[in-house]
Structures are given as C-alpha cells and as structure tokens.
Scaffold this motif. Structure first.
Motif, PDB file in Angstrom:
ATOM      1  N   MET A 132      78.669  71.225  75.260  1.00 18.01           N
ATOM      2  CA  MET A 132      77.382  70.740  74.784  1.00 18.01           C
ATOM      3  C   MET A 132      77.623  69.941  73.507  1.00 18.01           C
ATOM      4  SD  MET A 132      74.036  73.028  74.357  1.00 18.01           S
ATOM      5  CE  MET A 132      72.539  72.398  73.724  1.00 18.01           C
ATOM      6  N   LYS A 133      77.324  68.659  73.584  1.00 17.39           N
ATOM      7  CA  LYS A 133      77.544  67.788  72.435  1.00 17.39           C
ATOM      8  C   LYS A 133      76.319  67.781  71.530  1.00 17.39           C
ATOM      9  CE  LYS A 133      80.878  64.759  74.600  1.00 17.39           C
ATOM     10  NZ  LYS A 133      81.276  63.396  74.863  1.00 17.39           N
ATOM     11  N   ASP A 134      76.577  67.782  70.233  1.00 16.32           N
ATOM     12  CA  ASP A 134      75.504  67.766  69.246  1.00 16.32           C
ATOM     13  C   ASP A 134      75.454  66.386  68.601  1.00 16.32           C
ATOM     14  OD1 ASP A 134      73.488  68.505  67.559  1.00 16.32           O
ATOM     15  OD2 ASP A 134      74.795  69.554  66.148  1.00 16.32           O
ATOM     16  N   PHE A 135      74.487  65.581  69.000  1.00 13.32           N
ATOM     17  CA  PHE A 135      74.362  64.214  68.503  1.00 13.32           C
ATOM     18  C   PHE A 135      73.132  64.053  67.607  1.00 13.32           C
ATOM     19  CE2 PHE A 135      72.511  64.712  72.663  1.00 13.32           C
ATOM     20  CZ  PHE A 135      71.265  64.139  72.543  1.00 13.32           C
ATOM     21  N   THR A 136      72.768  65.109  66.902  1.00 13.68           N
ATOM     22  CA  THR A 136      71.549  65.096  66.090  1.00 13.68           C
ATOM     23  C   THR A 136      71.608  64.083  64.952  1.00 13.68           C
ATOM     24  OG1 THR A 136      72.421  66.963  64.829  1.00 13.68           O
ATOM     25  CG2 THR A 136      70.892  67.471  66.590  1.00 13.68           C
ATOM     26  N   LYS A 137      72.802  63.666  64.550  1.00  9.53           N
ATOM     27  CA  LYS A 137      72.925  62.673  63.474  1.00  9.53           C
ATOM     28  C   LYS A 137      72.412  61.304  63.910  1.00  9.53           C
ATOM     29  CE  LYS A 137      76.847  65.101  61.609  1.00  9.53           C
ATOM     30  NZ  LYS A 137      78.250  65.319  61.795  1.00  9.53           N
ATOM     31  N   GLU A 138      72.394  61.052  65.202  1.00 12.89           N
ATOM     32  CA  GLU A 138      71.944  59.764  65.734  1.00 12.89           C
ATOM     33  C   GLU A 138      70.439  59.721  66.007  1.00 12.89           C
ATOM     34  OE1 GLU A 138      74.280  59.052  69.206  1.00 12.89           O
ATOM     35  OE2 GLU A 138      76.034  58.482  68.042  1.00 12.89           O
ATOM     36  N   LEU A 139      69.756  60.827  65.849  1.00 11.59           N
ATOM     37  CA  LEU A 139      68.327  60.891  66.149  1.00 11.59           C
ATOM     38  C   LEU A 139      67.515  60.361  64.976  1.00 11.59           C
ATOM     39  CD1 LEU A 139      68.114  64.456  67.726  1.00 11.59           C
ATOM     40  CD2 LEU A 139      68.331  62.284  68.910  1.00 11.59           C
ATOM     41  N   SER A 140      66.412  59.686  65.310  1.00 15.22           N
ATOM     42  CA  SER A 140      65.455  59.293  64.278  1.00 15.22           C
ATOM     43  C   SER A 140      64.102  59.893  64.659  1.00 15.22           C
ATOM     44  CB  SER A 140      65.375  57.776  64.163  1.00 15.22           C
ATOM     45  OG  SER A 140      65.049  57.195  65.404  1.00 15.22           O
ATOM     46  N   TYR A 141      63.235  60.029  63.670  1.00 13.02           N
ATOM     47  CA  TYR A 141      61.994  60.773  63.878  1.00 13.02           C
ATOM     48  C   TYR A 141      60.792  59.953  63.415  1.00 13.02           C
ATOM     49  CZ  TYR A 141      65.553  64.381  63.886  1.00 13.02           C
ATOM     50  OH  TYR A 141      66.683  65.100  64.139  1.00 13.02           O
ATOM     51  N   LYS A 142      59.681  60.140  64.110  1.00 16.64           N
ATOM     52  CA  LYS A 142      58.389  59.580  63.715  1.00 16.64           C
ATOM     53  C   LYS A 142      57.391  60.727  63.747  1.00 16.64           C
ATOM     54  CE  LYS A 142      58.689  54.850  65.441  1.00 16.64           C
ATOM     55  NZ  LYS A 142      58.119  53.885  66.399  1.00 16.64           N
ATOM     56  N   THR A 143      56.451  60.696  62.835  1.00 17.66           N
ATOM     57  CA  THR A 143      55.414  61.727  62.847  1.00 17.66           C
ATOM     58  C   THR A 143      54.065  61.073  63.070  1.00 17.66           C
ATOM     59  OG1 THR A 143      55.166  61.593  60.453  1.00 17.66           O
ATOM     60  CG2 THR A 143      56.674  63.261  61.307  1.00 17.66           C
ATOM     61  N   SER A 144      53.164  61.842  63.644  1.00 18.64           N
ATOM     62  CA  SER A 144      51.808  61.348  63.876  1.00 18.64           C
ATOM     63  C   SER A 144      50.859  62.529  63.879  1.00 18.64           C
ATOM     64  CB  SER A 144      51.741  60.600  65.203  1.00 18.64           C
ATOM     65  OG  SER A 144      52.107  61.443  66.260  1.00 18.64           O
ATOM     66  N   ARG A 145      49.586  62.229  63.854  1.00 22.95           N
ATOM     67  CA  ARG A 145      48.600  63.306  63.890  1.00 22.95           C
ATOM     68  C   ARG A 145      48.566  63.910  65.279  1.00 22.95           C
ATOM     69  NH1 ARG A 145      44.035  60.349  60.388  1.00 22.95           N
ATOM     70  NH2 ARG A 145      45.045  60.648  58.383  1.00 22.95           N
ATOM     71  N   SER A 146      48.590  65.201  65.297  1.00 26.66           N
ATOM     72  CA  SER A 146      48.654  65.934  66.546  1.00 26.66           C
ATOM     73  C   SER A 146      47.257  66.303  67.012  1.00 26.66           C
ATOM     74  CB  SER A 146      49.484  67.195  66.333  1.00 26.66           C
ATOM     75  OG  SER A 146      49.518  67.956  67.505  1.00 26.66           O
ATOM     76  N   SER A 147      47.085  66.398  68.314  1.00 26.37           N
ATOM     77  CA  SER A 147      45.823  66.904  68.852  1.00 26.37           C
ATOM     78  C   SER A 147      45.990  68.389  69.110  1.00 26.37           C
ATOM     79  CB  SER A 147      45.481  66.180  70.148  1.00 26.37           C
ATOM     80  OG  SER A 147      46.484  66.439  71.104  1.00 26.37           O
ATOM     81  N   GLY A 148      44.919  69.071  69.400  1.00 26.41           N
ATOM     82  CA  GLY A 148      45.003  70.479  69.753  1.00 26.41           C
ATOM     83  C   GLY A 148      44.734  71.406  68.588  1.00 26.41           C
ATOM     84  N   ALA A 149      45.360  72.581  68.617  1.00 28.16           N
ATOM     85  CA  ALA A 149      45.082  73.646  67.654  1.00 28.16           C
ATOM     86  C   ALA A 149      45.422  73.223  66.235  1.00 28.16           C
ATOM     87  CB  ALA A 149      45.865  74.891  68.021  1.00 28.16           C
TER      88      ALA A 149
END
Length: 130
Positions: free
Chosen positions: A1-18
């Motif tokens: 299982m390769k861990d490539f988390t260094k290559e990930l980028s993230y965006k945040t937004s307003r969530s629906s629901g609870a």
C-alpha cells in the motif's frame, strides 16, 4: 500500500447536512485532488491501470476528485478523505486473476440429468390420467 499523501491537495467548501447554524458559517466539506499523471509514487503501468479503473472519477485535466462531508469538523473530513482516496487507488491497482474456463464433468452432467428426470416424473405423476 503506497502512501502518496504528499501529492494530495485540498479544497474546502460549505457542507450540507447536519451541523445546524454551523453549516452556514464554517467550511467543513473537504475535496481531495490528486493529479494521477504527475505522480512520482507510481510507475507508468500503474498510472495507466489507475486511470483506466477510475476513469469515472478522473476529470479532463487528469485530477482524481473525492469529496467528503460526513463529519461536522473539517479535520475529520480531511482524514476520512485521505483514507478513502488511498483505499480507492490501492484497490484499483489490484489485478484480478483470470478465470480459466472449465467444462462440467461427466458425473455433474449425469447428476443434472437425473435431477431433471426426477422432477419431470414427479410433475408427470401429479397429472390426472384417463
């Protein structure tokens, strides 16, 4: 299982629901982006395999998207998103064994014919005979 988390980028937004009034103020939904073609953790064959198996999740620019908004906190959603994207990519790298076609044995064929004959006889005996 390769861990490539260094290559990930993230965006945040307003969530629906609870979340009550918190939903309207805080950006808790997290979208994880990963550029498959420019990854340094995988070789070309693995990239082709990932792109073919996950083609429905990869957009035209070659980014793999995954959005998580299950939790009320951004950190928990980020952790779940990382976990899910690692799981999805690692599952796509598994090559299933090829099935070897086999023929039924003579005993299996005979057993099938015998059960058909028994059922046929049973139904025949139910009929009213003149």
């Amino acid at each position: 299982m390769k861990d490539f988390t260094k290559e990930l980028s993230y965006k945040t937004s307003r969530s629906s629901g609870a979340g009550g009034q918190n939903v309207n103020k805080v950006e808790t939904s997290v979208t994880v982006l990963w550029n498959v073609a420019e990854s340094e953790f995988f070789n070309d064959d693995e990239k082709v395999l990932i792109q073919s198996k996950l083609k429905n999740r990869i957009n035209a620019e070659g980014f793999l998207f995954l959005t998580v908004s299950e939790s009320r906190t951004q950190l928990m959603n980020k952790n779940k998103a990382i976990e899910k994207i690692l799981e999805i990519v690692n599952k796509s790298l598994i090559i299933p064994k090829k099935r070897i076609a086999t023929k039924p044995s003579k005993a299996q064929k005979q057993k099938r014919l015998d059960t058909k004959k028994k059922l046929s006889d049973k139904k025949e005996n139910r009929r009213f005979k003149f």
